[in-house]
Design a protein around this motif. Sequence first.
Motif, PDB file in Angstrom:
ATOM      1  N   THR C 458       0.831  -1.210   0.000  1.00 41.01           N
ATOM      2  CA  THR C 458       0.000   0.000   0.000  1.00 41.01           C
ATOM      3  C   THR C 458       0.864   1.257   0.000  1.00 41.01           C
ATOM      4  O   THR C 458       0.536   2.248  -0.663  1.00 41.01           O
ATOM      5  N   LEU C 459       1.921   1.224   0.730  1.00 41.97           N
ATOM      6  CA  LEU C 459       2.797   2.393   0.789  1.00 41.97           C
ATOM      7  C   LEU C 459       3.496   2.593  -0.550  1.00 41.97           C
ATOM      8  O   LEU C 459       3.641   3.724  -1.039  1.00 41.97           O
ATOM      9  N   ARG C 462       1.109   4.346  -2.751  1.00 41.71           N
ATOM     10  CA  ARG C 462       0.920   5.764  -2.398  1.00 41.71           C
ATOM     11  C   ARG C 462       2.073   6.611  -2.918  1.00 41.71           C
ATOM     12  O   ARG C 462       1.864   7.747  -3.375  1.00 41.71           O
ATOM     13  N   LEU C 463       3.280   6.062  -2.864  1.00 42.94           N
ATOM     14  CA  LEU C 463       4.432   6.821  -3.366  1.00 42.94           C
ATOM     15  C   LEU C 463       4.392   6.904  -4.886  1.00 42.94           C
ATOM     16  O   LEU C 463       4.712   7.940  -5.478  1.00 42.94           O
ATOM     17  N   GLU C 464       3.999   5.815  -5.505  1.00 42.90           N
ATOM     18  CA  GLU C 464       3.882   5.832  -6.972  1.00 42.90           C
ATOM     19  C   GLU C 464       2.827   6.853  -7.419  1.00 42.90           C
ATOM     20  O   GLU C 464       3.006   7.543  -8.430  1.00 42.90           O
ATOM     21  N   ASP C 465       1.761   6.966  -6.621  1.00 40.84           N
ATOM     22  CA  ASP C 465       0.720   7.943  -6.943  1.00 40.84           C
ATOM     23  C   ASP C 465       1.265   9.368  -6.937  1.00 40.84           C
ATOM     24  O   ASP C 465       0.866  10.205  -7.748  1.00 40.84           O
ATOM     25  N   VAL C 482      12.100  -4.059   2.645  1.00 37.48           N
ATOM     26  CA  VAL C 482      11.297  -5.150   3.226  1.00 37.48           C
ATOM     27  C   VAL C 482       9.813  -4.786   3.278  1.00 37.48           C
ATOM     28  O   VAL C 482       9.436  -3.616   3.211  1.00 37.48           O
ATOM     29  N   ASP C 483       9.021  -5.828   3.437  1.00 39.84           N
ATOM     30  CA  ASP C 483       7.580  -5.639   3.590  1.00 39.84           C
ATOM     31  C   ASP C 483       7.223  -5.496   5.068  1.00 39.84           C
ATOM     32  O   ASP C 483       8.107  -5.361   5.917  1.00 39.84           O
ATOM     33  N   GLU C 484       5.941  -5.539   5.370  1.00 42.28           N
ATOM     34  CA  GLU C 484       5.484  -5.285   6.742  1.00 42.28           C
ATOM     35  C   GLU C 484       5.872  -6.388   7.710  1.00 42.28           C
ATOM     36  O   GLU C 484       5.677  -6.250   8.922  1.00 42.28           O
ATOM     37  N   GLY C 495      13.874  -2.890  -3.804  1.00 43.44           N
ATOM     38  CA  GLY C 495      12.682  -3.702  -3.590  1.00 43.44           C
ATOM     39  C   GLY C 495      11.391  -3.087  -4.094  1.00 43.44           C
ATOM     40  O   GLY C 495      11.176  -2.933  -5.298  1.00 43.44           O
ATOM     41  N   ALA C 496      10.566  -2.720  -3.150  1.00 41.32           N
ATOM     42  CA  ALA C 496       9.238  -2.211  -3.487  1.00 41.32           C
ATOM     43  C   ALA C 496       9.310  -0.930  -4.308  1.00 41.32           C
ATOM     44  O   ALA C 496       8.356  -0.568  -4.993  1.00 41.32           O
ATOM     45  N   LEU C 497      10.443  -0.240  -4.237  1.00 42.60           N
ATOM     46  CA  LEU C 497      10.566   1.058  -4.913  1.00 42.60           C
ATOM     47  C   LEU C 497      11.396   0.970  -6.190  1.00 42.60           C
ATOM     48  O   LEU C 497      11.720   1.993  -6.800  1.00 42.60           O
TER      49      LEU C 497
END
Lengths: 607, 607, 607
Positions: C458-459, C462-465, C482-484, C495-497
């Motif tokens: 989810t985060l 939100r950053l991509e948005d 890392v994830d949650e 990773g996620a970014l």
Amino acid sequence: MRYGADYNPEQWPRDVWHDDMRLMREAGVNIVSLGIFSWALLEPRPGVWDFAWLDEVIDLLHENGIDVDLATATASPPPWLTRLHPEVLPQTIDGTVLSPGARQHWRPTSPVFRDYALRLTQALAERYGSHPALVAWHVSNELGCHNLYDFSDDAARAFRVWLQKRYGSLDALNDAWGTAFWSQHYGAWDEILPPRVAPTQRNPGQQLDFERFSSDAVRDHLRAEAAVLRAITPDVPLTTNFMVAQNVRDIDYATWTGDVDFVSNDHYLRPGELGRDDLSFWANLTGNLAEGRPWFLMEHATSAVNWREVNPPKRSGELVRDALTHVAHGADAVCYFQWRQSRAGGERYHSGMVPHAGADSRVFRDVVALGAQLRDLAPVTESRRERARVALVFDYESWWVSGRDSHPTDALQYDAELLAWYRALLDAGVRVDVLPVAASFDDYEVVLAPMLHVVPDTLRRRLEDVVRDGRHVVTTYFSGTVDEHDRVWLGGYPGALRDLLGVTVEEFVPLLAGEPVRLASGAVATTWTERIVRLAEGVEVLDSYADGDLAGAPAVTRRRVGDGSATYVSADIARAGARGVIETLAADVEALRGDALSAGGRVEVIV
Amino acid sequence: MRYGADYNPEQWPRDVWHDDMRLMREAGVNIVSLGIFSWALLEPRPGVWDFAWLDEVIDLLHENGIDVDLATATASPPPWLTRLHPEVLPQTIDGTVLSPGARQHWRPTSPVFRDYALRLTQALAERYGSHPALVAWHVSNELGCHNLYDFSDDAARAFRVWLQKRYGSLDALNDAWGTAFWSQHYGAWDEILPPRVAPTQRNPGQQLDFERFSSDAVRDHLRAEAAVLRAITPDVPLTTNFMVAQNVRDIDYATWTGDVDFVSNDHYLRPGELGRDDLSFWANLTGNLAEGRPWFLMEHATSAVNWREVNPPKRSGELVRDALTHVAHGADAVCYFQWRQSRAGGERYHSGMVPHAGADSRVFRDVVALGAQLRDLAPVTESRRERARVALVFDYESWWVSGRDSHPTDALQYDAELLAWYRALLDAGVRVDVLPVAASFDDYEVVLAPMLHVVPDTLRRRLEDVVRDGRHVVTTYFSGTVDEHDRVWLGGYPGALRDLLGVTVEEFVPLLAGEPVRLASGAVATTWTERIVRLAEGVEVLDSYADGDLAGAPAVTRRRVGDGSATYVSADIARAGARGVIETLAADVEALRGDALSAGGRVEVIV
Amino acid sequence: MRYGADYNPEQWPRDVWHDDMRLMREAGVNIVSLGIFSWALLEPRPGVWDFAWLDEVIDLLHENGIDVDLATATASPPPWLTRLHPEVLPQTIDGTVLSPGARQHWRPTSPVFRDYALRLTQALAERYGSHPALVAWHVSNELGCHNLYDFSDDAARAFRVWLQKRYGSLDALNDAWGTAFWSQHYGAWDEILPPRVAPTQRNPGQQLDFERFSSDAVRDHLRAEAAVLRAITPDVPLTTNFMVAQNVRDIDYATWTGDVDFVSNDHYLRPGELGRDDLSFWANLTGNLAEGRPWFLMEHATSAVNWREVNPPKRSGELVRDALTHVAHGADAVCYFQWRQSRAGGERYHSGMVPHAGADSRVFRDVVALGAQLRDLAPVTESRRERARVALVFDYESWWVSGRDSHPTDALQYDAELLAWYRALLDAGVRVDVLPVAASFDDYEVVLAPMLHVVPDTLRRRLEDVVRDGRHVVTTYFSGTVDEHDRVWLGGYPGALRDLLGVTVEEFVPLLAGEPVRLASGAVATTWTERIVRLAEGVEVLDSYADGDLAGAPAVTRRRVGDGSATYVSADIARAGARGVIETLAADVEALRGDALSAGGRVEVIV
């Protein structure tokens, strides 16, 4: 040549397993260690077994031509076991009970744990003993890595049994430990405890024996699992991964070699400029623990580890360099922890053959390239090391005892002293065997034994024999000081070696921090010097102290006996100083002259 | 002049005993302390005595003209005792039970231990009380060295009794400890505990009283053994070895003098350049704890000790220098730990009169030479010290409290501040008495009381009397701050001494590491300054801050009252700064001018 | 504007209370927090109440026009409670039971403690709920300051309940924690324990959830007291004092805002040159935790505190500067710990509004002057902060997890990284909101999220948005990893970014101490660099490594997406380096250009 890794497929979904097979084939992997941390999945409830997933993995590996070194899976007990039996949890020196939640949370001497572990070992041996993929048993894992020192009542009971066997009588024990001091005389065996935290310095003999006992206690676990395996699968060789390395001081692997069918070792590179020589040192020792036979590099890292303060990755080329250094020292297998870098858990930042970044990565490309190189090296497998002419004597007990509390200084570092001399030999281009102290000195022209602190009478005689035979002994400060019970040899230091060296030291002169002392040769001592008060007739002074309280006194001496000689270095003169001594001696000790191949120490020559 | 050592013959075979006698005679040894750690051999099983070996030793000593200071042997209980009674083992602040295996593993307040110890004391007194070799009793050994702080339930019970005696009522205790803060009000005595490990800072009053209680609890053990001895051998003087030294902070020996027939002390040289002055400081204090009467140097070392990080041996000449410094400060006995350096046990690297190297050694030759010198000094025995004109006030409680947590800085070092001023006085060639704070100030022209942090009302009045009498007080930062319960005196610092000094400080200004502050005189403060906001009329500013936030503000002040004066030094200006203040004051305080004999501080003058 | 302090009259005799009223009026004090540590006096025996003294104090305050923020008094239980119920005492990670004698010695999850605390809360609410002086309830005090981490069996039970609620099934928990590794698979909820001390690294998922649980457990205590208060006095607002500060890492206050009627905070100045900016940073975050509404500065210090290693007093002017910096960041109340500096107890050297020196002091004069200034600031109360255009994202969980053991380096400091970027923004004169990560990014033109280590899906979205909307994201090393559940995002870092930034990092390259690396811009990394191996199409390199193993490789990158952009800084380039990046981006990101009022960063602009 074996190539592979610890393989922990239970961390990944099934679809990844097939990807793993493809990548293993690409890399040339031909062996994996399997099941090391699988107990909780193999025995989800007490006595209830679930082998289905492991059957599937082993079959899959076998289909892909990959052999299996199957673990007994006893390294880390499942949560149900410690909930049922909290009495298997180890206790620290101050009585703290260690909790589950990491790994290896079991007392080596717990009969309860032993019972569960052997049942699992038996179940695995029975199920997989005849599987065609099975090529070896991997007993437990890094035995004693985290649970070596357990101070529980189980340990106390086992320690007493061990002592009864060692000493026979309380009189002998009281004498060995010097219990007449501080009112420690034991009148009954059950008065004896592990050396738990006490108001001040604990008895040195008790500490030393507890160290020996603790090393033996984890070896006993190895023996117990091995007995189960050998009874069921007498033809399958078994091993366990030693940790012959600078960060594992307290297990005397020299006493373990006879308990495995082949020696395996785990080694992790130290960061910084000494990393490569340190790796060479321990690989060299491993080869000699294996008595010159090929050994198995069971774990090392493709890049960073996760457990030091700072964990730099390997630079380009270091992956190959490190692997081949092990091979050069006799490894016939190059394996990593682990195949695929974990996504979760305590070791998620420990590198793997397949990194977080996946197969499209420098690390994996290097892994593939190394696989190809190892195929080319197939002809060298099964070769035995050629003995060097120089032995660098390594003694676990001298490591333990020289670093004890209540000593002339807390700054002594046995491992650093050994490495300094090893590097000096490399610098000089001299091939050397890092030799367990119990191994024969017979074929070495030079026996170099720095800080050989613990010298029982037998060892003294063996060193004297070297010199009497016309060969050469070199030793350094704080050597020969104590016997096998950490009792000081009287009459002046270096105690047991005083006659051999022709040197009498009256007092150790440790140095305060920041107050180094120079020798005439320019060598510099930073933590230790000694006051040599007498030299036997004919002993030469090779170097002397140039400043400080000892200015003018002998620092390095040599006693010639026929063609042989005994050299004493009374200070911590480090790598550069050691090289100076080696070069001086090389004038008439041919074995200390650099090999022509060594290019002035820039290349390590291994034969 | 007495000369000797702790003698532990039970560590050695019988043939060594005869060699010992010969060497003792050669060295001039005329006294030994015997039996200190012999309990396990004297009482091998509960209530079963074995005195034969000790009979033999004492007779042998007597035959050789060597007197005996016989220990009560209670210092270290035998293994059987703690196996039978683990409830005598001390507990640390976090509840850890200390194990046997070292020494002194007993709770000072344990009734069980006390009972066993007194039975042993009685048995020894009855057996040896009339032996002609016996010249003194040595009660236990270094009481409280390792077991001073015990947080067990025994300690809790005894602490409550001590508090009831001290305070009479809970109201008084609640007021003294300020329990209105943090909801600590006690409603019943049995709610009170030792200050065990807590979530954050523990109550300062509770800590201080627990420190006093702990010091008293080991003294109570001394009293209990002494009562047994005095009942049986009323004519044999008894002592116990104090540890008046920088490394023993927490025993208030000033309250022990009355419990021994003569003061004894153990002192070990600190390494490095301050060692000699440090030795002089504590020897000086010991002489004044002994109220000017001769005292007994019960233990020091011929060369290295074994318990510091680095333990250098003594340099040539230091053995004599150190012994005679003690003699110069009033010691009529020069004794060592121990006669023969141990071969085994926790203190095997602690030097002895006969070192590992044996009698053919520099150390033993120095020992023999010292024996001869001491014979020549026989005429000075029994002399009393001549009082100096300057007192340097030493207060154990100020040492404890000034170093407490939750203070303006953790960097305060009471002992270093005292030593800095002592060294400055030596530098200036001024003789000084290091004086326990409870001793009379009446005969001193200058009372120098650095960091006199704890100032009850009575002490304030005693210092005011000095100045009123036309004499001089000098004190330094953080003095006068709290009362006997560690409660701050209100109205501005230095609290109780504000009127005397004519100075009001609003805030302490501790310095961050690496941010020293200069004074106009050139003196440098490194950890502490103060913001003096008001001076009483006529107070002179002797020095002021030259940089930092306080630039221009007063740093050193002096208030004259008739012929007397009160000087305040608000910063840690160290040895050099202190000497500057002394020289300034010397202009009209004759007692602060150097003695002509002192050769500009290069010689310490002791009369 | 509210002005006042913690008021602890029970520490003082009654005559002081009247003096207090006079001085409070002189200073303009209009509110005090009362009763925080009064439990032992309010309930001297179980169930026996004594409110008389508190009645008197509240009436006196009311007569003097001073309002009361009344504590529930549960912060520190009385001695009788822990004597009756030692089972409420917290246990540390190694099982040590914490003792009474300080404060907050209770398990947050103890049902026994909860019961006593709520009875007290109820008694106070019933007695004082309608007193005209009462303006707010002060729930307990600094919840979790010393007892946040309790490893007791009570905690174990509550942890399991919390986990069951979070995960629903053991399968989900086993997956989240990666228990397939190290044989940690749980087969029953009651096998789960707090992450107590274990033989080696504990499970990271278990650690993270225990941290969340512990933060929630003390919040549950807040909720329980709040429920009692709201039932009895629904119209009286309640708060509890948060500790939003560098020294309190482990409470996620972002999840607490909804539980209080207004946010309160305690903040203590850090010594040294970063103190002022650090204060601004945490005050800024507090304002944003309060969602832009006014908040209450419940505690800070007029001068020195007592709990750091060195506790310098405030310099002249700093008292006003610090108070007004809080006001500038939205505080409508300026309160101190405490009104009158204690004479005794653990905090006797913590400054107060009336210092030890009394009212005739610089501190009290400054207090009076500040009171006058605050009266002049009355018009600004109730104002809401104007949102900045730049958000600096703050995430408690990234703080916890990035500092975990078994990481690429132990040297990472989340708080220092955030402060470095904050200071760089101040230097550049850019207004910024320190924004809890859960708050909306919608209105910010630049979202700066240094070391945003934990990035759930989810985060990420939100950053991509933000970038998709034509706005700007800036993030730094070890972000997105890392994830949650602290499980690494696979495929390469960050990773996620990775997609957002257009950057693939294969390996982290932490730096050994003393081996810094320069960037082409001159920026210097000291602990962390990364090997960026791939850039997505069009990604610009803003800076690159200039030396070390990565020389020539990209160090700072920017991916443009329409009008938006995503910038990645792969090294710890500190305040100066961060300013360089900000200035580079400012060329086309107007929000990063300094405010004209900011005078080149010498003035902090707050609107």
